[in-house]
Scaffold this active site. Sequence first.
Site, PDB file in Angstrom:
ATOM      1  N   CYS A  16      -2.915   7.028   3.799  1.00 32.26           N
ATOM      2  CA  CYS A  16      -3.930   6.201   4.754  1.00 32.26           C
ATOM      3  C   CYS A  16      -4.671   5.143   3.753  1.00 32.26           C
ATOM      4  O   CYS A  16      -5.253   4.336   4.411  1.00 32.26           O
ATOM      5  CB  CYS A  16      -4.966   6.966   5.313  1.00 32.26           C
ATOM      6  SG  CYS A  16      -4.378   8.396   6.173  1.00 32.26           S
ATOM      7  N   HIS A  33     -14.248   4.804   6.660  1.00 34.09           N
ATOM      8  CA  HIS A  33     -13.016   5.299   7.060  1.00 34.09           C
ATOM      9  C   HIS A  33     -12.982   5.759   8.387  1.00 34.09           C
ATOM     10  O   HIS A  33     -11.901   5.432   9.296  1.00 34.09           O
ATOM     11  CB  HIS A  33     -12.514   6.253   6.188  1.00 34.09           C
ATOM     12  CG  HIS A  33     -11.162   6.852   6.219  1.00 34.09           C
ATOM     13  ND1 HIS A  33      -9.972   6.183   6.064  1.00 34.09           N
ATOM     14  CD2 HIS A  33     -10.499   8.118   6.477  1.00 34.09           C
ATOM     15  CE1 HIS A  33      -8.883   6.803   6.064  1.00 34.09           C
ATOM     16  NE2 HIS A  33      -9.231   7.871   6.299  1.00 34.09           N
ATOM     17  N   HIS A  80      -5.857   4.170  14.156  1.00 36.12           N
ATOM     18  CA  HIS A  80      -5.879   4.445  12.662  1.00 36.12           C
ATOM     19  C   HIS A  80      -4.522   4.073  12.427  1.00 36.12           C
ATOM     20  O   HIS A  80      -3.409   4.451  12.803  1.00 36.12           O
ATOM     21  CB  HIS A  80      -5.847   6.107  12.468  1.00 36.12           C
ATOM     22  CG  HIS A  80      -5.780   6.341  10.674  1.00 36.12           C
ATOM     23  ND1 HIS A  80      -5.243   5.616  10.024  1.00 36.12           N
ATOM     24  CD2 HIS A  80      -6.163   7.310  10.161  1.00 36.12           C
ATOM     25  CE1 HIS A  80      -5.365   6.110   8.821  1.00 36.12           C
ATOM     26  NE2 HIS A  80      -6.190   7.422   8.938  1.00 36.12           N
ATOM     27  N   SER A 114      12.333 -60.207  -9.084  1.00 38.71           N
ATOM     28  CA  SER A 114      11.905 -61.162  -9.960  1.00 38.71           C
ATOM     29  C   SER A 114      10.858 -59.926 -11.165  1.00 38.71           C
ATOM     30  O   SER A 114      11.331 -59.137 -11.681  1.00 38.71           O
ATOM     31  CB  SER A 114      10.738 -62.154  -9.535  1.00 38.71           C
ATOM     32  OG  SER A 114      10.603 -63.000 -10.444  1.00 38.71           O
TER      33      SER A 114
END
Length: 821
Positions: free
Chosen positions: A201, A337, A378, A634
């Site tokens: 994870c 988390h 998740h 030229s």
Amino acid sequence: MTDGPDQQRILDALSRARTQIEELKKPKDQRIAIIGMAGRFPGAENLDEFWNLLREGRSGVREVTEEELEAAGVPDRLREDPDYVRSYASFEEATAFDASFFGYSPREAEVLDPQHRVFLECAWHAMEDAGYDSQQTSDRIGVYAGTALNSYLVNLAQNENPSDPINRVQAVVGNVMGLMPTRVSYHLDLKGPSCGIQTGCSTSLVSLHEACRALLDDDCEIALSGGVTVSRAVPEGYLHEPGGIASPDGCCRAFDTKGKGTLFGNGVGVLVLKKFEDAVRDRDNIRAIILGTAVNNDGSDKVGLIAPSVSGQAEVIRSAYERASVSPSSVSYVEGHGTATEMGDPVEFRALDEVMGDELKRDGRVCTLGSVKSNVGHLDAAAGVAGVIKTVLAMENRALPPTLYFESANPQLGLEGSPFFVSSELQKWTSDPLPRRAGVSSFGMGGTNAHAILEEAPGRVSEDEDKKPRVFPLSAKTNAALLKGAENLVSHLESSSQALGDIAHTLQIGRRALPHRMALVAGSNKELVQQLQSHRASEVKGAPPVIFLFSGQGSQYSGMAAAMMQESELFRNLIHDCADLLEGQVNLKELLTNSELLLEDTSLVQPVLFALEYAMARMVMSWGVQPAAMLGHSLGEYVAACLSGVFTLPEALRLVAARGRAMQACEPGQMIAIRATSLETQKMLTGSLEIAATNSPDQTVVSGPQREIESLNECLKKEEIASQILATSHAFHSASMEPALREFERALREVDLKEPQLDLISNRTGTWLSAEQAMSVDYWLEHLRHAVRFTEGVSTLHEALPDACYLELGPGKILCRFVQS
């Protein structure tokens, strides 16, 4: 060696010396800038949609229909099970892939793991967001990323058609997790390290850590980091098992008393990183700063392999703060988390409180705690990067999104009485007086933990933007994609205050040139939008050859280089180089920039025009535009010859200055342009009149004494033949120039004429300039005396390069009109 105290003092001194040496080796500034982002998440196909979902407190998780369950092959008995949860978290069309864009056949794409497909597309978009095309930068670009567990290979084997077997090697290469970053490096032509990472994870946050270390160790100058998960390719639910980590109702109630588990979903995210000091130097669009990252493992200090550890998580958070060199109390938000599991949330909170709690209390500050998993579930290998992207978007919008489903805190957390709180509503994110800072956690099943400390990007000083026209190139693989890109740019222009100069710069050097193209010139936001809405596109099979055109005397005007001297440092430096070489002869910078000065004296005009055109050519060549051929008119042929290596820049400037002085000393004369072919014009000439130039099939220039030119003009009027006397002081390219030849010959014989290294057309012959001609003094004398065969030169070029693009480098655009005619 002696024993006892003396030995210990020696060891201590050596240890201190080693530490000091290591500190000296570290870069002084260890900050990393996030300069680009891209992602697709449940309920959001891009980052604008992702922020709207977060800000509005919506969930990207949806309920699966009966038709979808049937199509997925879910048995009736499972669908009717009361524990079957009909929730699905994914971005749209998780297996879709623009195979032809990356050169894959449908069969090759079918064998490719969907995670490889999705990540490759996302990496492309992230590089575009950062404004970098790997083929237009010399920076080494690395890739650090990982995928979730791949079951696609098993599905391929189980569903293989015996009459059309899968190539085993191709299947392995297309499904091995570690080869996903190398696939990105191959297709995007990235030359830095390419490393596959898998830590469960925490994969994408560990990838971020490794990418940051690679930048600080100078393994690369730019790094991509991220992760991807496509675990359920088609919409279906899952069977809830009591005591498991999956949510019983499809909701991830992070930190809430009703939190009973998480929901796994599909997602992908990519960050583009660069050293902060380099990003500031290069004026990149810095979206946020990474102050520090840390990674560790729990070891055995927990009840089992997949169980979380307070000490392990606390240690990685503490290490991140040490590396960031900021106090935990300066952080006002933590993207946790937050899996909503019965063990995970309490352990995570205890670790946070252990590191941050006392310092927050001591300084009287509070910290908001949130989790993106409440919105999108998740995302496994993409979980960490989803949290980082959410946090960066929150910093940019100065608002903290709500954590969904939060009503009352899980009592096992001990949230009450702590300096942390979870918000269930959108709240303003203040920065009083510290900048907005946040921590982002990601903890892997198996114990590999990662934490990052982020800080908002510094404010950019707004600059007053001029309204000068700029070029806005767009390209795509198909016409439909190009039109969609134009629509997207219109939407961006209508919703953004980004400077047009920055947009033009990004489109010019930060986008790969693809076959279907359009290029627009605009000086304002409104003008660009109008042009985009009336767009015209064309398909380019390959880059057309470019022919450089250099004009001659007569195209100059006062102050003709003033704007470019201000806008381009390279152009300015090239003019300064020329000015240094002409010092004491010509006040080059004054003549190029002062709009009050008249440029009429041939001895001044010629070196001024040469310097301008030479600097313009070098500037264009520095942009990657190389001439397939060159044609000057030229004096313009001297610029072409110098660029081709016939003479060096100092030699060319000496020659041009000597040529101008010699021609200025000749008797005055006049020139007239006539709307007629050279053959028709030749029949009209009398006395000492001569053809001086064939500019186009129906325009010829005649030189001669003033009285004869005026007489010719009267005759032309009577015959109703269009003509115009030119504003020149002399009868150039005629017999009146013969007195200049001797003086100019002396200057030529002091120069080491060399063979041309680039193709150019001769004004004398109208065909390719040979090495023998270029290295001949007589050729350059004849060039001054005789007619300019410009029309013949254009015909030669058109025959050799019929699809060429002509680019006039000079004060005007008269030569392009001659070419068009």
